[in-house]
Every structure is written in C-alpha cells, then in structure tokens.
Write an enzyme that holds these catalytic residues in place. Sequence first.
Site, PDB file in Angstrom:
ATOM      1  N   ASN A 405     -37.255  73.188  49.689  1.00 41.09           N
ATOM      2  CA  ASN A 405     -37.709  72.550  48.454  1.00 41.09           C
ATOM      3  C   ASN A 405     -36.795  71.395  48.038  1.00 41.09           C
ATOM      4  O   ASN A 405     -37.124  70.231  48.262  1.00 41.09           O
ATOM      5  CB  ASN A 405     -37.812  73.610  47.347  1.00 41.09           C
ATOM      6  CG  ASN A 405     -38.529  73.094  46.127  1.00 41.09           C
ATOM      7  OD1 ASN A 405     -38.707  71.896  45.962  1.00 41.09           O
ATOM      8  ND2 ASN A 405     -38.959  73.991  45.262  1.00 41.09           N
ATOM      9  N   ASP A 406     -35.629  71.721  47.486  1.00 43.06           N
ATOM     10  CA  ASP A 406     -34.780  70.658  46.943  1.00 43.06           C
ATOM     11  C   ASP A 406     -34.324  69.658  48.003  1.00 43.06           C
ATOM     12  O   ASP A 406     -34.139  68.478  47.714  1.00 43.06           O
ATOM     13  CB  ASP A 406     -33.560  71.275  46.255  1.00 43.06           C
ATOM     14  CG  ASP A 406     -33.958  72.099  45.038  1.00 43.06           C
ATOM     15  OD1 ASP A 406     -34.969  71.746  44.402  1.00 43.06           O
ATOM     16  OD2 ASP A 406     -33.285  73.092  44.732  1.00 43.06           O
ATOM     17  N   VAL A 407     -34.152  70.117  49.244  1.00 43.56           N
ATOM     18  CA  VAL A 407     -33.633  69.215  50.283  1.00 43.56           C
ATOM     19  C   VAL A 407     -34.682  68.215  50.764  1.00 43.56           C
ATOM     20  O   VAL A 407     -34.393  67.370  51.600  1.00 43.56           O
ATOM     21  CB  VAL A 407     -33.068  69.993  51.495  1.00 43.56           C
ATOM     22  CG1 VAL A 407     -31.872  70.826  51.087  1.00 43.56           C
ATOM     23  CG2 VAL A 407     -34.127  70.842  52.160  1.00 43.56           C
ATOM     24  N   ALA A 446     -32.528  74.194  42.332  1.00 43.80           N
ATOM     25  CA  ALA A 446     -32.026  73.295  41.299  1.00 43.80           C
ATOM     26  C   ALA A 446     -32.867  73.386  40.026  1.00 43.80           C
ATOM     27  O   ALA A 446     -32.510  72.840  38.993  1.00 43.80           O
ATOM     28  CB  ALA A 446     -31.998  71.862  41.808  1.00 43.80           C
TER      29      ALA A 446
END
Lengths: 479, 116
Positions: A405-407, A446
């Site tokens: 997700n965040d990456v 995050a």
Amino acid sequence: MQTLIHVLYMLASVLFIFGLKRMSKIKTSAQGNGMAALAMLIAIAATLMDLVSQGKIEWPFIIAGIVVGSAIGAWYALTVQMTQMPQMVGLFNGFGGLSSFLVGFSFFWENMIAHHGGETTAVALGADQAVTIALSIFVGGITFSGSLVAYAKLEGSILGKKVPDQPVLLPGRHVLNVALFLGAILVGWALAFLVQGSFVHFLTILVLSVIALAMGITLVIAIGGADMPVVISLLNSYSGIAASMTGFVIQNNLLIISGALVGSAGLILTNIMCKAMNRSLANVIFGGFGAVAATGGGKEGYTNVKSTGPEELAMILDAATKVIFVPGYGLAVAQAQHACRELGDMLEKKGVEVSYAIHPVAGRMPGHMNVLLAEANVPYDKLFEMDQINAEFKTTDVAIILGANDVVNPAALHDKNSPIYGMPILNVHEARTVVVVKRSLGAGFAGIRNELFDADNSLMFFSDAKKALTDVIEELKAV
Amino acid sequence: MFPNLLLVHQAVLAAGPTDAGADIPPILIGLYVFVLATFVGFEVITKVPPTLHTPLMSGANAISGITIVGALFCARFFEPAVANVIGFCAVVFAMINVVGGFLVTNRMLLMFKKKN
C-alpha cells in the site's frame, strides 16, 4: 595451553570476519555461513579446552546444556515455515540477548553475591568489570524483552493472547523512557560503586534487570508492524553489542570482536531500512508513526474507484506482453507466494515478460519478500530492487500489486503535506494498467489515503491475495 | 589478559614514552578491539543485495550467540549452585541461538542457490 587456546580464539575471530564478508555476496553466502559456523565450533572447543585445563568443569551440566539448546534450535530451524521467518529472527535475537544477560547475572552472582567480602563491586573486581557487568545486564535485558515484544507483534499473539500489530502508545511514554534510562544509569552506578553486601547487591541487580526489561518493552511496544524491519535490524545490532559487553565482563577479545561485527551488520541493515522510508532512526523509534491512523482511511475520499474480478484480469493479462508483480505484506499474510509463482510461470509460457519489484521495506523484516519468493522457487534474477525497476514501469502493460500500500502511493512523490512525502516508492502508477489486489480500501500503515486507488489507470481487485491469484489462474486456463 | 592483542599492546608500549602504558587497563585494550572490530564490520559488509538481507541478519544473529563462550564459563562452577544454574540456562539459550541461527540461514541460502 593458554597460548593454543588464544590462537584458536583468534582463528575464530578471523573466520567470523571472512564468513560475514562472504555472506554479503550471493555466490559465496552459503560458504560464508559455513565458515561462521565453523568459527563457532572452534570457539566452543577452545573454551572447553580452557575449562578442562583449569581443572574445573561440570561435564554433565555443560553437555546437557549444549545438547538441549542445540536440539531445540535445530528443531525450530528445520520446522519453521518461511512465512514465520520474521518472528523466528526476532525470537533468536531475544535468546542471544537473554544469554548475555544471564552471563552477566551469573558472573555477578558468583563473585559478588555468593562469595562476598563486604566490598563494592568496583573494589572487589575493579571498576572495569563492575561497569561492564551493569552494561551487559542492561543491553542484554533490553534486547531480550524488546525482541519478545517484536516476536509477539509479528506472530500476532503471545502465550495464547492476541497482540495487535499497531503501536501501543503509553501516556507520557517519552518521560517514562527518559526516567527508565536515568534510573538504569543510577542503579548501574550504584551496583558498581556504591552498594555492598550480598543482599543489597542482589536487590540492586534485580532492580537493574527489571528496569532493562521494562525499557525493552516500552521502546518496542510503541512501534507498529510496518516499522518492524527497522526494529528487527536494530535488535539484531543490540544482540551483538550485548555479546560484546559480555566479552568485556569475562575479558575475552573473541566476544568483543564478534559482538562488534554483529553490531555493525545490524546497524548497516537498520540504516538501509531507514533510508528506504526516508525517515531517521529517531523518528522510527520515537515517532509513533501510524498511531494517528484510521483518519484518512476507509471509503471516504475515493471518488473514482473501479473494481475488477478474475475474468477481467485474466483477459487483461492474456493481452499483455510485460507484467510486473509488486508483493507486499499482504502476500505474506495470505501465503500467496506459491500462487504468485504459478501465475508468473503461466504468463511466461505465454511469452509474457514477468518480473518482480521489491521495495526494501516491503514486509516485516529486511529481505522478507525475497525469502518468501525464493521459497516458491522464483529465481532471484527475476527480483528487482526499486532503483533497478522503477524506469521499467513506463513500458509495462500490467503492474499487479499484491497487498502493498504505502510503498506504491504516488503522494510520496508530489504531495508535500503527506506524512510519507519524500519516501522512495515503486512507480507503479506509470504502468498502463495497475491492478491492486487488496481486501478493502482500508488505509495502509501510514493511515493515509492512497491516491493510486483513484487513478484512471488502476483497477481494484477486492480479495485475499491467494484467492485472487488462484481464481485468475483458473480463468487464464480457460482463455 | 588479552594475549591475542599482545602485539598491539607491545606496539602501543613501543610507541609511547618508556614509562607510559606500563599498565594500560584491560578495558581500554578491550575498547580498542571493540572500536576496530566495528569498523572492520562496516568495511567488510558492503553493499548487501536485498536478497541477502534476511540471511545476513539471521547469520549475524547466530554469531551473536558467541556469548556461549561466557555461558560455558558460568556453567562450569559446582559451587555456588545458583550461578551454575543461571549459567546452564545461558548455555541453553546461546545454543538455541547458535544452532538454530546457522541452520535456518543455511536453509534459506540453499533455497536461493538451487535456482542458479
């Protein structure tokens, strides 16, 4: 005899250095591991020779300890699932720390509690040893309890009790940590220079142990799942430093050297992980990142989500010539590595160019995705680092995100207000079609909205990664 | 007390004034060793490919089980018994760390190897 023993210790130190050097190259890594294991064998043999030559050795005790420990270690190492590797590394870090802690404790017990002369530790053993005993208790204790917390978070439970992945932020935790740290210095100092007499010594070392153990817990409990790669590497470094401190206590250079080597190896990995998140170590440890979560998540804020299913994805893949898989923690949770390999193989047979893009902090420990995919027999030359593959997305037909997700959030590139702004990401949004396999629109670690989900070229495939891949494989067979 | 560093020790003695360094405390020599070994570690482990991050970590972890040397020293006493028992526990945990660590690292590395 003493000379021979010390030559053997020196030989072991040299083998450890060569072993580590070889462990950092793919071709020689297995050999390097073997060299390090041989070094350990030599070190143990030399120690036993030393004990024999001093004429005081309790064979039954020592052999029993070695056999029991080796058997447990071997059983665990040979039966552990590759998906459980992060928690295993976490647990073993803890055992190393615990062992150093116990050595310090035992040494102190023998010299200061059982055979006391009513002096302070510094007078009886010298200031050097007095201080290093306190240090080995402190560092060993933190490593042990911190690793146990990390283990519990990675395993999801401890002793049958569920443990949440999220950071647990105690009220006033910064004050608490500073207080514990100052307390440890004070008690450590008292242990070395101030208190005398068996019972007081016993109480003091007990208090120091409790402070160290408490500090390991308060430090790691505040760190969430996705920051685990940093924590695991850091604890790895601590376990080395703890061994070094033990080396100071028993005045043995081999321990000091090997401990320092492990300490630096752990720091190198910690540094790589921090860089991959564009955050400082202090921010990871004290930031409590992700605790503010769940505000930007959920379905709100998404206006352009298009969902897809196995048939559509199979059709898209059938028409593709270049596909990149982007695995994340979701792949590990769903144990989808084998299904992923199977789909990859199938596409390759159709003449599709398949590769895998690995973000350095994908998963829960450094190199987590590499280990999982290697277990599923994906050749490592198909695995690409972020820098190698980021230029490739522009010419890619389909990028399949598996539980990351965040990456892959493009906000990190341009949105200065985003908490992850500046973090290097995989540029999956540049691919012609992006398929995000994910169980829901929920926010990642995050706790922020992922604008990738709203992009015109992206399709959401709401499913568990393993089920999604298996369904697509079935559909592709039918095409 | 640190005989493998005898040469370094002598070099230090030779470099300093004749009467200085006659009794360098062992902790200082230990610190020399610690600092130098840390630098060796940083120099030796350069540019680890991501594939090796996990094996390097678990291999290094196994090396931190070197504390077994200290544990064996502590387990050898018959008297006092408590120190002995604590030492025994230290031996067990250090051996789990050593044997488990090296074996699992080897398992992973063989996994990487067989496809080459």
